[in-house]
Design a protein around this motif. Sequence first.
Motif, PDB file in Angstrom:
ATOM      1  N   PRO A  44     -81.217-114.932 -54.839  1.00 50.73           N
ATOM      2  CA  PRO A  44     -81.049-114.829 -55.708  1.00 50.73           C
ATOM      3  C   PRO A  44     -82.058-113.130 -55.774  1.00 50.73           C
ATOM      4  CG  PRO A  44     -82.303-116.311 -56.402  1.00 50.73           C
ATOM      5  CD  PRO A  44     -81.777-116.318 -54.579  1.00 50.73           C
ATOM      6  N   TYR A  45     -81.606-111.565 -56.032  1.00 47.48           N
ATOM      7  CA  TYR A  45     -82.183-110.353 -56.801  1.00 47.48           C
ATOM      8  C   TYR A  45     -82.999-110.647 -57.742  1.00 47.48           C
ATOM      9  CZ  TYR A  45     -81.788-108.288 -51.069  1.00 47.48           C
ATOM     10  OH  TYR A  45     -81.380-108.925 -49.902  1.00 47.48           O
ATOM     11  N   LEU A  46     -83.190-110.816 -58.749  1.00 47.62           N
ATOM     12  CA  LEU A  46     -83.715-111.140 -59.828  1.00 47.62           C
ATOM     13  C   LEU A  46     -84.916-109.418 -60.371  1.00 47.62           C
ATOM     14  CD1 LEU A  46     -84.848-114.741 -59.319  1.00 47.62           C
ATOM     15  CD2 LEU A  46     -82.647-113.844 -61.283  1.00 47.62           C
ATOM     16  N   PHE A  47     -84.566-109.758 -61.086  1.00 46.22           N
ATOM     17  CA  PHE A  47     -85.387-107.976 -62.524  1.00 46.22           C
ATOM     18  C   PHE A  47     -85.819-108.777 -63.733  1.00 46.22           C
ATOM     19  CE2 PHE A  47     -83.641-105.326 -58.687  1.00 46.22           C
ATOM     20  CZ  PHE A  47     -82.822-105.637 -57.997  1.00 46.22           C
ATOM     21  N   TRP A  48     -86.372-108.094 -64.609  1.00 52.95           N
ATOM     22  CA  TRP A  48     -86.717-107.974 -65.551  1.00 52.95           C
ATOM     23  C   TRP A  48     -86.952-106.689 -65.753  1.00 52.95           C
ATOM     24  CZ3 TRP A  48     -86.585-111.361 -69.478  1.00 52.95           C
ATOM     25  CH2 TRP A  48     -86.477-112.689 -69.311  1.00 52.95           C
ATOM     26  N   TYR A  49     -86.338-106.376 -66.960  1.00 54.05           N
ATOM     27  CA  TYR A  49     -86.242-104.941 -67.923  1.00 54.05           C
ATOM     28  C   TYR A  49     -86.328-104.985 -69.092  1.00 54.05           C
ATOM     29  CZ  TYR A  49     -83.993-102.533 -64.036  1.00 54.05           C
ATOM     30  OH  TYR A  49     -83.615-102.085 -62.890  1.00 54.05           O
ATOM     31  N   VAL A  50     -86.961-104.243 -69.851  1.00 53.76           N
ATOM     32  CA  VAL A  50     -87.323-103.676 -71.088  1.00 53.76           C
ATOM     33  C   VAL A  50     -86.720-102.982 -72.317  1.00 53.76           C
ATOM     34  CG1 VAL A  50     -89.393-102.503 -71.204  1.00 53.76           C
ATOM     35  CG2 VAL A  50     -89.069-103.864 -73.080  1.00 53.76           C
ATOM     36  N   GLN A  51     -86.439-103.082 -73.476  1.00 50.32           N
ATOM     37  CA  GLN A  51     -86.022-101.726 -73.447  1.00 50.32           C
ATOM     38  C   GLN A  51     -85.883-101.534 -75.711  1.00 50.32           C
ATOM     39  OE1 GLN A  51     -81.617-102.170 -75.397  1.00 50.32           O
ATOM     40  NE2 GLN A  51     -80.989-100.006 -74.819  1.00 50.32           N
ATOM     41  N   TYR A  52     -86.992-100.777 -75.925  1.00 53.54           N
ATOM     42  CA  TYR A  52     -86.906-100.071 -76.748  1.00 53.54           C
ATOM     43  C   TYR A  52     -85.712 -99.599 -78.236  1.00 53.54           C
ATOM     44  CZ  TYR A  52     -91.865-100.562 -74.805  1.00 53.54           C
ATOM     45  OH  TYR A  52     -92.628-101.034 -74.264  1.00 53.54           O
ATOM     46  N   PRO A  53     -85.801 -99.525 -78.714  1.00 49.65           N
ATOM     47  CA  PRO A  53     -84.996 -98.723 -79.825  1.00 49.65           C
ATOM     48  C   PRO A  53     -84.071 -97.930 -80.142  1.00 49.65           C
ATOM     49  CG  PRO A  53     -86.712 -99.541 -81.251  1.00 49.65           C
ATOM     50  CD  PRO A  53     -87.203 -99.697 -79.865  1.00 49.65           C
ATOM     51  N   ASN A  54     -83.048 -97.777 -79.658  1.00 52.06           N
ATOM     52  CA  ASN A  54     -82.364 -96.873 -79.772  1.00 52.06           C
ATOM     53  C   ASN A  54     -82.487 -95.579 -77.712  1.00 52.06           C
ATOM     54  OD1 ASN A  54     -80.311 -96.712 -81.207  1.00 52.06           O
ATOM     55  ND2 ASN A  54     -82.076 -95.703 -82.886  1.00 52.06           N
ATOM     56  N   ARG A  55     -83.271 -96.777 -76.701  1.00 55.26           N
ATOM     57  CA  ARG A  55     -83.538 -96.151 -75.880  1.00 55.26           C
ATOM     58  C   ARG A  55     -82.887 -96.282 -74.258  1.00 55.26           C
ATOM     59  NH1 ARG A  55     -88.683 -93.767 -76.001  1.00 55.26           N
ATOM     60  NH2 ARG A  55     -88.381 -92.331 -73.965  1.00 55.26           N
ATOM     61  N   GLY A  56     -82.732 -95.779 -73.833  1.00 56.39           N
ATOM     62  CA  GLY A  56     -82.672 -96.517 -72.089  1.00 56.39           C
ATOM     63  C   GLY A  56     -83.363 -98.317 -70.753  1.00 56.39           C
ATOM     64  N   LEU A  57     -82.773 -99.210 -70.685  1.00 59.26           N
ATOM     65  CA  LEU A  57     -83.535 -99.647 -70.424  1.00 59.26           C
ATOM     66  C   LEU A  57     -84.663 -99.055 -69.482  1.00 59.26           C
ATOM     67  CD1 LEU A  57     -81.447-101.055 -70.914  1.00 59.26           C
ATOM     68  CD2 LEU A  57     -81.532-102.916 -68.987  1.00 59.26           C
ATOM     69  N   GLN A  58     -86.030 -99.725 -69.345  1.00 56.17           N
ATOM     70  CA  GLN A  58     -86.975 -99.561 -68.584  1.00 56.17           C
ATOM     71  C   GLN A  58     -87.751-100.654 -67.910  1.00 56.17           C
ATOM     72  OE1 GLN A  58     -90.761 -98.159 -70.464  1.00 56.17           O
ATOM     73  NE2 GLN A  58     -89.651 -96.971 -72.279  1.00 56.17           N
ATOM     74  N   PHE A  59     -87.759-100.588 -66.076  1.00 52.06           N
ATOM     75  CA  PHE A  59     -88.039-101.432 -65.617  1.00 52.06           C
ATOM     76  C   PHE A  59     -89.046-102.372 -65.588  1.00 52.06           C
ATOM     77  CE2 PHE A  59     -87.432-103.260 -61.310  1.00 52.06           C
ATOM     78  CZ  PHE A  59     -88.897-103.534 -60.810  1.00 52.06           C
ATOM     79  N   LEU A  60     -89.167-103.036 -65.228  1.00 52.90           N
ATOM     80  CA  LEU A  60     -90.776-104.385 -65.667  1.00 52.90           C
ATOM     81  C   LEU A  60     -91.518-104.624 -64.099  1.00 52.90           C
ATOM     82  CD1 LEU A  60     -90.693-106.156 -68.151  1.00 52.90           C
ATOM     83  CD2 LEU A  60     -92.038-103.952 -68.120  1.00 52.90           C
ATOM     84  N   LEU A  61     -90.410-105.264 -63.282  1.00 52.54           N
ATOM     85  CA  LEU A  61     -90.771-106.015 -61.611  1.00 52.54           C
ATOM     86  C   LEU A  61     -89.314-106.508 -61.383  1.00 52.54           C
ATOM     87  CD1 LEU A  61     -91.231-109.595 -63.166  1.00 52.54           C
ATOM     88  CD2 LEU A  61     -92.657-108.676 -64.092  1.00 52.54           C
ATOM     89  N   LYS A  62     -89.763-107.131 -59.648  1.00 49.60           N
ATOM     90  CA  LYS A  62     -88.475-107.716 -59.748  1.00 49.60           C
ATOM     91  C   LYS A  62     -89.150-108.651 -58.601  1.00 49.60           C
ATOM     92  CE  LYS A  62     -88.050-104.385 -56.189  1.00 49.60           C
ATOM     93  NZ  LYS A  62     -87.591-102.888 -55.498  1.00 49.60           N
ATOM     94  N   TYR A  63     -87.874-109.821 -57.610  1.00 47.93           N
ATOM     95  CA  TYR A  63     -88.680-110.081 -57.370  1.00 47.93           C
ATOM     96  C   TYR A  63     -87.181-110.177 -56.136  1.00 47.93           C
ATOM     97  CZ  TYR A  63     -88.164-114.822 -54.209  1.00 47.93           C
ATOM     98  OH  TYR A  63     -88.288-114.923 -53.125  1.00 47.93           O
ATOM     99  N   ILE A  64     -87.583-109.791 -54.726  1.00 47.70           N
ATOM    100  CA  ILE A  64     -86.897-109.882 -53.614  1.00 47.70           C
ATOM    101  C   ILE A  64     -86.933-111.061 -52.696  1.00 47.70           C
ATOM    102  CG2 ILE A  64     -85.569-108.955 -52.100  1.00 47.70           C
ATOM    103  CD1 ILE A  64     -84.972-107.753 -54.975  1.00 47.70           C
ATOM    104  N   THR A  65     -87.906-110.821 -52.156  1.00 45.01           N
ATOM    105  CA  THR A  65     -88.503-112.101 -51.450  1.00 45.01           C
ATOM    106  C   THR A  65     -90.159-112.174 -51.601  1.00 45.01           C
ATOM    107  OG1 THR A  65     -87.790-112.629 -49.006  1.00 45.01           O
ATOM    108  CG2 THR A  65     -88.750-110.717 -49.433  1.00 45.01           C
ATOM    109  N   GLY A  66     -90.693-113.646 -50.829  1.00 43.63           N
ATOM    110  CA  GLY A  66     -91.578-113.202 -50.869  1.00 43.63           C
ATOM    111  C   GLY A  66     -92.733-113.862 -51.543  1.00 43.63           C
ATOM    112  N   ASP A  67     -93.957-113.517 -52.346  1.00 42.64           N
ATOM    113  CA  ASP A  67     -94.362-114.750 -53.148  1.00 42.64           C
ATOM    114  C   ASP A  67     -94.008-114.571 -54.415  1.00 42.64           C
ATOM    115  OD1 ASP A  67     -98.291-114.556 -54.532  1.00 42.64           O
ATOM    116  OD2 ASP A  67     -96.343-115.444 -54.543  1.00 42.64           O
ATOM    117  N   ASN A  68     -93.862-115.682 -54.996  1.00 40.92           N
ATOM    118  CA  ASN A  68     -92.585-116.448 -56.179  1.00 40.92           C
ATOM    119  C   ASN A  68     -93.503-116.075 -57.269  1.00 40.92           C
ATOM    120  OD1 ASN A  68     -91.748-117.657 -54.394  1.00 40.92           O
ATOM    121  ND2 ASN A  68     -92.390-119.792 -54.732  1.00 40.92           N
ATOM    122  N   LEU A  69     -94.678-115.377 -57.096  1.00 42.13           N
ATOM    123  CA  LEU A  69     -95.223-114.468 -58.287  1.00 42.13           C
ATOM    124  C   LEU A  69     -95.458-113.234 -58.626  1.00 42.13           C
ATOM    125  CD1 LEU A  69     -96.420-115.439 -61.521  1.00 42.13           C
ATOM    126  CD2 LEU A  69     -99.210-114.636 -59.619  1.00 42.13           C
TER     127      LEU A  69
END
Lengths: 114, 115
Positions: B31-56
């Motif tokens: 899995p490649y995992l991502f978190w995004y945040v969206q404020y009202p009537n706006r696009g999505l902003q990237f927060l963080l991702k996990y590709i490989t490596g440290d679990n945190l």
Amino acid sequence: DGGITQSPKYLFRKEGQNVTLSCEQNLNHDAMYWYRQDPGQGLRLIYYSQIVNDFQKGDIAEGYSVSREKKESFPLTVTSAQKNPTAFYLCASSPLGENTGELFFGEGSRLTVL
Amino acid sequence: AQSVAQPEDQVNVAEGNPLTVKCTYSVSGNPYLFWYVQYPNRGLQFLLKYITGDNLVKGSYGFEAEFNKSQTSFHLKKPSALVSDSALYFCAVRDGWTGANNLFFGTGTRLTVIP
């Protein structure tokens, strides 16, 4: 500044009319995407393109069409065949290659069919 | 096939308290995992991702997420919530590497931080 520009931000359309949403990016990204957002349903992929003059259907392509004549532009046409077009439309882009992955989003276009 | 579940439509937390927004996923490969945040009537902003490596994984605005392979989870966390964190949060997943970054998104969790 580099980014993705979507226009118009708000659009109203009568039933039976086609409408085209613009998406332009100056990030030099190869891939571009269109998503549709409806309340409680998250984002669903409409179309994506990895290279100029090539594009693939996403999960909900029916009633939509796209073109990719230039690397920086990926317009979406919502046709009259789309049964429920009222939604928030998001365009995104990304580079291709290893250790990338996040998409960069525009500010969205809200389409309302009257 | 890939899928993402965000089991909570709404999360309320008091300002200053820790927050957790839950996400579980299903993919056939890595899995490649991502978190995004969206404020009202706006696009999505990237927060963080996990590709490989440290679990945190640490991301923008003090957010972090922990990848748990055995539980197929990728929960978003922050030690101390701010009122300005109130927004819609999306978890997304992609299965392996195909060239195009088609992401499959969850249905979103609305976070409200109460002053």
